[in-house]
Motif scaffolding. Structure first.
Motif, PDB file in Angstrom:
ATOM      1  N   GLY A   1      35.459  48.432  29.327  1.00 12.86           N
ATOM      2  CA  GLY A   1      34.110  48.636  28.643  1.00 12.86           C
ATOM      3  C   GLY A   1      32.980  48.385  29.485  1.00 12.86           C
ATOM      4  O   GLY A   1      33.050  48.081  30.635  1.00 12.86           O
ATOM      5  N   TYR A   2      31.620  48.596  28.761  1.00 12.78           N
ATOM      6  CA  TYR A   2      30.544  48.545  29.331  1.00 12.78           C
ATOM      7  C   TYR A   2      29.218  48.142  28.517  1.00 12.78           C
ATOM      8  O   TYR A   2      29.740  48.579  27.174  1.00 12.78           O
ATOM      9  N   TRP A   3      28.489  47.468  28.800  1.00 16.73           N
ATOM     10  CA  TRP A   3      27.476  46.873  28.031  1.00 16.73           C
ATOM     11  C   TRP A   3      26.376  46.707  28.633  1.00 16.73           C
ATOM     12  O   TRP A   3      26.090  46.483  29.803  1.00 16.73           O
ATOM     13  N   ALA A   4      25.114  46.712  27.871  1.00 17.77           N
ATOM     14  CA  ALA A   4      23.665  46.403  28.359  1.00 17.77           C
ATOM     15  C   ALA A   4      23.505  44.873  28.687  1.00 17.77           C
ATOM     16  O   ALA A   4      23.896  44.284  27.989  1.00 17.77           O
ATOM     17  N   ARG A   5      22.848  44.860  29.891  1.00 14.63           N
ATOM     18  CA  ARG A   5      22.217  43.438  30.211  1.00 14.63           C
ATOM     19  C   ARG A   5      21.254  43.486  31.309  1.00 14.63           C
ATOM     20  O   ARG A   5      20.912  44.771  31.691  1.00 14.63           O
ATOM     21  N   SER A   6      20.434  42.373  31.175  1.00 12.82           N
ATOM     22  CA  SER A   6      19.189  42.363  32.269  1.00 12.82           C
ATOM     23  C   SER A   6      20.018  41.725  33.453  1.00 12.82           C
ATOM     24  O   SER A   6      20.760  40.695  33.424  1.00 12.82           O
ATOM     25  N   TRP A   7      19.804  42.313  34.729  1.00 13.72           N
ATOM     26  CA  TRP A   7      20.251  41.744  35.894  1.00 13.72           C
ATOM     27  C   TRP A   7      19.232  41.962  37.096  1.00 13.72           C
ATOM     28  O   TRP A   7      18.883  42.684  37.108  1.00 13.72           O
ATOM     29  N   ASP A   8      18.889  40.858  37.556  1.00 12.13           N
ATOM     30  CA  ASP A   8      17.907  40.821  38.894  1.00 12.13           C
ATOM     31  C   ASP A   8      16.706  41.748  38.360  1.00 12.13           C
ATOM     32  O   ASP A   8      16.147  42.450  39.258  1.00 12.13           O
ATOM     33  N   GLY A   9      16.371  41.457  37.229  1.00 14.33           N
ATOM     34  CA  GLY A   9      14.991  42.207  36.806  1.00 14.33           C
ATOM     35  C   GLY A   9      15.100  43.434  36.416  1.00 14.33           C
ATOM     36  O   GLY A   9      13.903  44.384  36.230  1.00 14.33           O
ATOM     37  N   HIS A  10      16.399  44.065  36.313  1.00  9.56           N
ATOM     38  CA  HIS A  10      16.413  45.476  35.806  1.00  9.56           C
ATOM     39  C   HIS A  10      17.289  45.414  34.862  1.00  9.56           C
ATOM     40  O   HIS A  10      18.373  44.715  34.574  1.00  9.56           O
ATOM     41  N   GLU A  11      17.325  46.653  33.939  1.00 12.68           N
ATOM     42  CA  GLU A  11      18.276  46.793  32.571  1.00 12.68           C
ATOM     43  C   GLU A  11      19.263  47.590  33.430  1.00 12.68           C
ATOM     44  O   GLU A  11      19.136  48.708  33.702  1.00 12.68           O
ATOM     45  N   VAL A  12      20.580  46.996  33.184  1.00 13.37           N
ATOM     46  CA  VAL A  12      21.700  47.799  33.669  1.00 13.37           C
ATOM     47  C   VAL A  12      22.610  47.843  32.593  1.00 13.37           C
ATOM     48  O   VAL A  12      22.571  47.193  31.749  1.00 13.37           O
ATOM     49  N   TYR A  13      23.968  48.263  33.202  1.00 11.34           N
ATOM     50  CA  TYR A  13      25.166  48.393  32.234  1.00 11.34           C
ATOM     51  C   TYR A  13      26.242  47.405  33.283  1.00 11.34           C
ATOM     52  O   TYR A  13      26.003  47.411  34.384  1.00 11.34           O
ATOM     53  N   GLU A  14      26.802  46.427  32.489  1.00 10.04           N
ATOM     54  CA  GLU A  14      27.717  45.735  33.084  1.00 10.04           C
ATOM     55  C   GLU A  14      29.255  46.035  32.676  1.00 10.04           C
ATOM     56  O   GLU A  14      29.338  46.569  31.377  1.00 10.04           O
ATOM     57  N   THR A  15      30.225  46.199  33.492  1.00 13.09           N
ATOM     58  CA  THR A  15      31.462  46.623  32.959  1.00 13.09           C
ATOM     59  C   THR A  15      32.498  45.411  33.430  1.00 13.09           C
ATOM     60  O   THR A  15      32.407  44.529  34.045  1.00 13.09           O
ATOM     61  N   GLY A  16      33.416  45.627  32.615  1.00 16.09           N
ATOM     62  CA  GLY A  16      34.789  44.544  32.557  1.00 16.09           C
ATOM     63  C   GLY A  16      36.030  45.378  32.394  1.00 16.09           C
ATOM     64  O   GLY A  16      35.962  46.145  31.355  1.00 16.09           O
ATOM     65  N   TYR A  17      36.913  45.038  33.010  1.00 16.61           N
ATOM     66  CA  TYR A  17      38.558  45.806  32.659  1.00 16.61           C
ATOM     67  C   TYR A  17      39.615  44.776  32.843  1.00 16.61           C
ATOM     68  O   TYR A  17      39.381  43.609  33.846  1.00 16.61           O
ATOM     69  N   ALA A  18      40.713  45.100  32.161  1.00 18.72           N
ATOM     70  CA  ALA A  18      41.723  44.379  32.468  1.00 18.72           C
ATOM     71  C   ALA A  18      43.068  45.146  32.179  1.00 18.72           C
ATOM     72  O   ALA A  18      43.343  45.628  31.102  1.00 18.72           O
ATOM     73  N   ILE A  19      43.931  45.436  33.194  1.00 20.20           N
ATOM     74  CA  ILE A  19      45.210  46.487  32.955  1.00 20.20           C
ATOM     75  C   ILE A  19      46.388  45.102  32.815  1.00 20.20           C
ATOM     76  O   ILE A  19      46.290  44.374  33.834  1.00 20.20           O
ATOM     77  N   PHE A  20      47.252  45.402  32.052  1.00 15.27           N
ATOM     78  CA  PHE A  20      48.380  44.469  32.136  1.00 15.27           C
ATOM     79  C   PHE A  20      49.112  44.647  33.486  1.00 15.27           C
ATOM     80  O   PHE A  20      49.161  45.569  33.947  1.00 15.27           O
ATOM     81  N   SER A  21      49.591  43.279  33.650  1.00 13.62           N
ATOM     82  CA  SER A  21      50.031  43.182  35.010  1.00 13.62           C
ATOM     83  C   SER A  21      51.352  44.030  35.346  1.00 13.62           C
ATOM     84  O   SER A  21      51.232  44.553  36.552  1.00 13.62           O
ATOM     85  N   GLU A  22      52.235  44.478  34.352  1.00 12.44           N
ATOM     86  CA  GLU A  22      52.872  45.319  34.811  1.00 12.44           C
ATOM     87  C   GLU A  22      52.612  46.753  34.898  1.00 12.44           C
ATOM     88  O   GLU A  22      53.458  47.580  35.663  1.00 12.44           O
ATOM     89  N   PHE A  23      51.357  46.969  34.908  1.00  7.04           N
ATOM     90  CA  PHE A  23      50.828  48.301  35.244  1.00  7.04           C
ATOM     91  C   PHE A  23      50.167  48.391  36.396  1.00  7.04           C
ATOM     92  O   PHE A  23      49.363  49.297  36.693  1.00  7.04           O
ATOM     93  N   GLY A  24      49.860  47.074  37.083  1.00  6.11           N
ATOM     94  CA  GLY A  24      48.927  46.901  38.148  1.00  6.11           C
ATOM     95  C   GLY A  24      49.686  47.584  39.548  1.00  6.11           C
ATOM     96  O   GLY A  24      50.900  47.929  39.541  1.00  6.11           O
ATOM     97  N   GLY A  25      48.734  48.183  40.272  1.00  4.04           N
ATOM     98  CA  GLY A  25      49.207  48.462  41.580  1.00  4.04           C
ATOM     99  C   GLY A  25      49.450  50.136  41.656  1.00  4.04           C
ATOM    100  O   GLY A  25      49.954  50.758  42.387  1.00  4.04           O
ATOM    101  N   HIS A  26      49.004  50.759  40.482  1.00  2.00           N
ATOM    102  CA  HIS A  26      49.061  52.305  40.304  1.00  2.00           C
ATOM    103  C   HIS A  26      48.040  52.956  40.234  1.00  2.00           C
ATOM    104  O   HIS A  26      48.103  54.076  40.153  1.00  2.00           O
ATOM    105  N   GLY A  27      46.958  52.417  40.612  1.00  2.00           N
ATOM    106  CA  GLY A  27      45.659  53.264  40.355  1.00  2.00           C
ATOM    107  C   GLY A  27      44.935  53.283  39.064  1.00  2.00           C
ATOM    108  O   GLY A  27      43.991  53.948  38.919  1.00  2.00           O
ATOM    109  N   TYR A  28      45.626  52.707  38.092  1.00  2.00           N
ATOM    110  CA  TYR A  28      45.255  52.947  36.593  1.00  2.00           C
ATOM    111  C   TYR A  28      43.665  52.237  36.388  1.00  2.00           C
ATOM    112  O   TYR A  28      42.973  52.881  35.952  1.00  2.00           O
ATOM    113  N   ALA A  29      43.643  50.965  36.944  1.00  2.00           N
ATOM    114  CA  ALA A  29      42.274  50.578  36.610  1.00  2.00           C
ATOM    115  C   ALA A  29      41.271  51.116  37.567  1.00  2.00           C
ATOM    116  O   ALA A  29      39.988  51.567  36.859  1.00  2.00           O
ATOM    117  N   THR A  30      41.299  51.981  38.793  1.00  2.00           N
ATOM    118  CA  THR A  30      40.414  52.460  39.284  1.00  2.00           C
ATOM    119  C   THR A  30      40.029  53.937  38.543  1.00  2.00           C
ATOM    120  O   THR A  30      38.908  54.005  38.517  1.00  2.00           O
TER     121      THR A  30
END
Length: 164
Positions: free
Chosen positions: A67-96
């Motif tokens: 996901g992504y959400w609005a936040r203030s960072w270093d004096g600017h209005e930006v979006y922040e992102t966060g992600y989590a892919i289940f361990s068994e699907f890691g290493g295949h480029g899905y998070a990227t």
């Protein structure tokens, strides 16, 4: 091969959050949350206003969240992102791939120029995802997550203006 896609957050997301709430998956996030906190997070995701949370799916199979959400960072209005892919699907480029998709979605809003990610400096896999997705490493910073827990994190930034 099934196509990776993002699905808007719904009640199905609660199961995703519960599956992600393990010691292994939350090692860089302060550890597992109590069930009450997971439910509260789910409700916040359902009602997110300036941004969106999504379930990452490979075909019909839920493999994580992003996901992504609005936040203030270093004096600017930006979006922040966060992600989590289940361990068994890691290493295949899905998070990227999911990170590139979410950046495109954030760019369509055209309300903020940059999307930031703040993985802890010792989280090699998450930092590699940011690099492969096309983010620029801006520097490091002391970052609070979860609330009350401060850690040294990398500040990765993507310029959204060229994505639309």
């Amino acid at each position: 091969m099934s196509a990776l896609h993002l699905e808007p957050w719904s009640d199905a997301g609660l199961d995703v959050l519960r599956r992600q709430n393990t010691p292994a998956m939350t090692r860089h996030l302060g550890g597992p949350e109590l069930e009450e906190a997971v439910g509260g997070r789910h409700q916040r995701y359902l009602h997110l206003e300036d941004g969106e949370m999504m379930v990452v799916r490979l075909g019909e199979v839920a493999i994580g969240s992003i996901g992504y959400w609005a936040r203030s960072w270093d004096g600017h209005e930006v979006y922040e992102t966060g992600y989590a892919i289940f361990s068994e699907f890691g290493g295949h480029g899905y998070a990227t791939a999911a990170l590139r998709l979410v950046a495109s979605r954030a760019a369509l809003r055209a309300t903020r120029r940059h999307l930031h990610a703040f993985p802890r400096v010792d989280h090699a896999a998450s930092n590699a995802v940011c690099r492969r997705a096309g983010f620029e490493l801006v520097g490091t910073s002391s970052f609070e997550y979860p609330k009350g827990t401060w850690a040294e994190s990398n500040d990765w930034r993507m310029d959204l203006t060229g994505l639309v």
